[in-house]
Design a protein around this motif. Structure first.
Motif, PDB file in Angstrom:
ATOM      1  N   PRO A 157       0.815  -1.219   0.000  1.00 55.49           N
ATOM      2  CA  PRO A 157       0.000   0.000   0.000  1.00 55.49           C
ATOM      3  C   PRO A 157       0.847   1.267   0.000  1.00 55.49           C
ATOM      4  CG  PRO A 157       0.064  -0.927   2.189  1.00 55.49           C
ATOM      5  CD  PRO A 157       0.774  -1.909   1.302  1.00 55.49           C
ATOM      6  N   GLY A 158       0.181   2.388  -0.293  1.00 58.50           N
ATOM      7  CA  GLY A 158       0.889   3.630  -0.494  1.00 58.50           C
ATOM      8  C   GLY A 158       1.587   4.183   0.727  1.00 58.50           C
ATOM      9  N   HIS A 159       1.191   3.787   1.918  1.00 54.44           N
ATOM     10  CA  HIS A 159       1.870   4.310   3.112  1.00 54.44           C
ATOM     11  C   HIS A 159       3.236   3.686   3.315  1.00 54.44           C
ATOM     12  CE1 HIS A 159       1.060   0.673   5.475  1.00 54.44           C
ATOM     13  NE2 HIS A 159      -0.229   0.764   5.177  1.00 54.44           N
ATOM     14  N   LYS A 195       3.899  -1.785   9.601  1.00 50.38           N
ATOM     15  CA  LYS A 195       4.972  -2.530   8.940  1.00 50.38           C
ATOM     16  C   LYS A 195       4.460  -3.854   8.366  1.00 50.38           C
ATOM     17  CE  LYS A 195       8.959  -0.821  11.586  1.00 50.38           C
ATOM     18  NZ  LYS A 195      10.013  -1.198  12.567  1.00 50.38           N
ATOM     19  N   GLN A 196       3.508  -4.447   9.063  1.00 50.51           N
ATOM     20  CA  GLN A 196       2.978  -5.745   8.623  1.00 50.51           C
ATOM     21  C   GLN A 196       1.762  -5.607   7.717  1.00 50.51           C
ATOM     22  OE1 GLN A 196       2.730  -8.904  11.527  1.00 50.51           O
ATOM     23  NE2 GLN A 196       4.120  -7.841  12.945  1.00 50.51           N
ATOM     24  N   GLU A 197       1.303  -4.378   7.497  1.00 54.27           N
ATOM     25  CA  GLU A 197       0.126  -4.148   6.649  1.00 54.27           C
ATOM     26  C   GLU A 197       0.579  -4.072   5.197  1.00 54.27           C
ATOM     27  OE1 GLU A 197      -2.868  -3.291   4.604  1.00 54.27           O
ATOM     28  OE2 GLU A 197      -2.183  -1.252   5.031  1.00 54.27           O
ATOM     29  N   VAL A 198       0.940  -5.256   4.661  1.00 52.25           N
ATOM     30  CA  VAL A 198       1.418  -5.372   3.284  1.00 52.25           C
ATOM     31  C   VAL A 198       0.487  -6.316   2.531  1.00 52.25           C
ATOM     32  CG1 VAL A 198       3.802  -4.827   3.826  1.00 52.25           C
ATOM     33  CG2 VAL A 198       3.008  -7.191   4.024  1.00 52.25           C
ATOM     34  N   GLY A 233       4.087   2.155   6.715  1.00 47.68           N
ATOM     35  CA  GLY A 233       4.024   3.201   7.720  1.00 47.68           C
ATOM     36  C   GLY A 233       4.923   4.383   7.455  1.00 47.68           C
ATOM     37  N   LEU A 234       5.809   4.308   6.442  1.00 51.74           N
ATOM     38  CA  LEU A 234       6.746   5.392   6.163  1.00 51.74           C
ATOM     39  C   LEU A 234       6.031   6.712   5.888  1.00 51.74           C
ATOM     40  CD1 LEU A 234       9.739   6.203   5.690  1.00 51.74           C
ATOM     41  CD2 LEU A 234       9.392   5.621   3.272  1.00 51.74           C
ATOM     42  N   GLY A 235       4.916   6.643   5.159  1.00 57.87           N
ATOM     43  CA  GLY A 235       4.183   7.857   4.817  1.00 57.87           C
ATOM     44  C   GLY A 235       2.901   8.036   5.594  1.00 57.87           C
ATOM     45  N   ALA A 236       2.711   7.254   6.635  1.00 59.67           N
ATOM     46  CA  ALA A 236       1.452   7.299   7.381  1.00 59.67           C
ATOM     47  C   ALA A 236       1.377   8.545   8.257  1.00 59.67           C
ATOM     48  CB  ALA A 236       1.296   6.052   8.241  1.00 59.67           C
TER      49      ALA A 236
END
Length: 485
Positions: free
Chosen positions: A28-30, A50-53, A33-36
């Motif tokens: 996903p686009g974040h 981190k695990q939301e892939v 979490g880097l862009g969250a």
């Protein structure tokens, strides 16, 4: 628990991927979490993001599982004694749509209880099946629908011997269980499959003090809301297949048709973890909920103006057993409606019930509850009964329609035909394009494709005058009704 149940393969695979250090150039686009936004990080946590892939090779594919998702589903099937389990991320609605479409073909007749959840009607629309409605019993004292009787199913089968399946709601929202084993034997004897909406019974498998679960009763396909009474996240459910009447691959193909190609892995992992938790602690936790509910029920029945029915109230047609972890507290003896009681309990006592109807408020004790939470509920209800009494007169209960309306078009046909709004009073003789139901008891009075009679119009007006909640129609004031052109 069995050795193989001591793991959560999907959750472990997600954790390993997040720890692997691969730089994300994928959805996903974040980007883990880097862009969250900080608000999202606070809500989900950095580790969760981190695990939301999605859809990495080692994370498998829900629509065609061959790795960790398949392992997780096989462990769930083993735990619930099913042949196959399917993880669902679009709720039990999605599980029920899959169940009906996998079992039925366009034009097939299916026997359906009149108090079925709207998702069952959605599955019938999608499948093109033709519903034949069965009226469950209604308890006059409680003012709620109970379950189907075997006699009702037998009589409906006699009139529709070529029907392909029987749908059963088991248990009801209030925890009432019909004699499902008997219904299954009857249906199977006539070559019909049994499809069960067990949305409120995911925990039944873990206590002999509760009604038997639908899989153990011999049902062919069972849709469970894992999130409702167990520990997975909202919107997660499981669909179980048992026996050889429905092909596993047909269920998988149907599920794939109705499921996102980008399912949320946090939701799926919560199913895997909920299964692991129940394998490790299920009997202890559900047993505690049953024990706590017995204490609360006993205390409630000592309180002035309150009544909470238990197992002693069972044994009537359509009510063979009770999920005692459901506490239906009748407040009519305090001279108020369930809706009024809900508001007082929510804002004065900081307790939120599951639902409220004309006479009752419903509380669910789950595997999460403790002596502390049960004590708080008990003490709040005790003070409530002492201080909030409005009178001795019970609110008027709902009336009952005398006959089911005639089905002119299938729900699918009615959905795709042109419709128009007419004055409610002038709708006699027209074919409804929408549903009208009242809570309680939650049984649809009219459904799309059914002919509206003067008796129905009068009944709806009388029932609406009682102040019951209208659900289904676009115009809930019932000044107009949408009908087929």
């Amino acid at each position: 628990m069995k050795k193989e149940q001591r793991r959560a393969p999907l959750a472990a695979a997600m954790e390993a991927y997040a720890a692997g250090g691969a730089l994300a150039f994928h959805t996903p686009g974040h980007k883990q979490g880097l862009g969250a936004d900080p608000l999202l990080k606070k809500l989900i946590t950095e580790e969760g993001l981190k695990q939301e892939v999605s859809l990495m090779a080692e994370l498998d594919d829900l629509n065609h599982p061959e790795g960790c998702i398949r392992e997780a589903e096989e462990l769930a099937a083993e735990l619930w004694d099913a042949d196959s389990a399917f993880f669902m991320v679009n709720g039990t609605t999605g599980a029920i749509h899959t169940m009906i479409m996998a079992a039925l073909s366009p034009g097939d007749e299916v026997l359906v209880p009149r108090n079925a959840h709207r998702s069952i009607m959605g599955g019938i629309v999608l499948s093109g099946a033709c519903p034949v409605y069965m009226q469950p019993t209604v308890d006059e004292r409680l003012g709620i629908a109970m379950g189907l009787t075997t006699e009702c199913v037998e009589e409906t089968i006699r009139r529709h011997p070529t029907a392909k399946a029987v749908v059963v709601v088991y248990p009801t929202y209030y925890g009432v269980a019909c004699d499902l084993s008997s219904i299954v034997r009857t249906a199977h004897a006539h070559g019909m499959t049994v499809l069960v909406d067990e949305a409120h019974g995911a925990h039944l498998h873990f206590s002999e003090a509760l009604p038997p679960d639908a899989v153990s009763c011999g049902a062919d396909l069972v849709a469970q809301s894992t999130h409702k009474t167990l520990g997975s996240m909202t919107q997660t459910s499981m669909l179980f297949l048992k026996g050889g009447r429905i092909e596993t691959e047909r269920v998988r193909r149907t599920m794939s048709l109705l499921t996102s190609t980008s399912p949320n892995y946090l939701l799926m992992a919560s199913l895997d973890i909920a299964r692991y938790q129940m394998a490790a602690e299920g009997r202890e936790r559900v047993g505690r909920a049953v024990w706590l509910s017995s204490i609360v029920r006993s205390e409630v029945n000592r309180m002035d103006g309150l009544w909470c029915f238990g197992k002693e109230y069972m044994g009537t047609p359509g009510a063979e057993a009770l999920d005692t972890a459901k506490l239906t507290v009748q407040v009519a003896g305090l001279g108020m409606t369930g809706a009024e009681a809900e508001q007082i309990l929510r804002w004065k006592y900081k307790l939120q019930c599951e639902l409220a109807d004309t006479k009752n408020v419903l509380f669910i004790l789950s595997m999460a509850d403790t002596e502390e939470t049960a004590d708080r509920l008990t003490e709040a209800l005790r003070d409530f009964s002492r201080t909030e009494k409005k009178g001795d007169a019970a609110p008027a209960g709902p009336l009952q329609a005398t006959t089911l309306p005639a089905v002119v078009d299938t729900p699918r046909e009615a959905m795709f035909r042109e419709s128009e709004h007419v004055a409610f009073e002038s709708a006699e003789g027209r074919i409804s394009a929408e549903e009208i139901a009242f809570y309680p008891p939650g049984i649809p009075v009219i459904l799309p494709g059914e002919r509206i009679t003067r008796e129905l119009i009068d009944y709806i007006k009388e029932t609406a005058a009682l102040g019951l909640r209208v659900t289904g129609p676009q115009d809930t004031s019932l000044k107009t009704l949408r009908v087929l052109r």
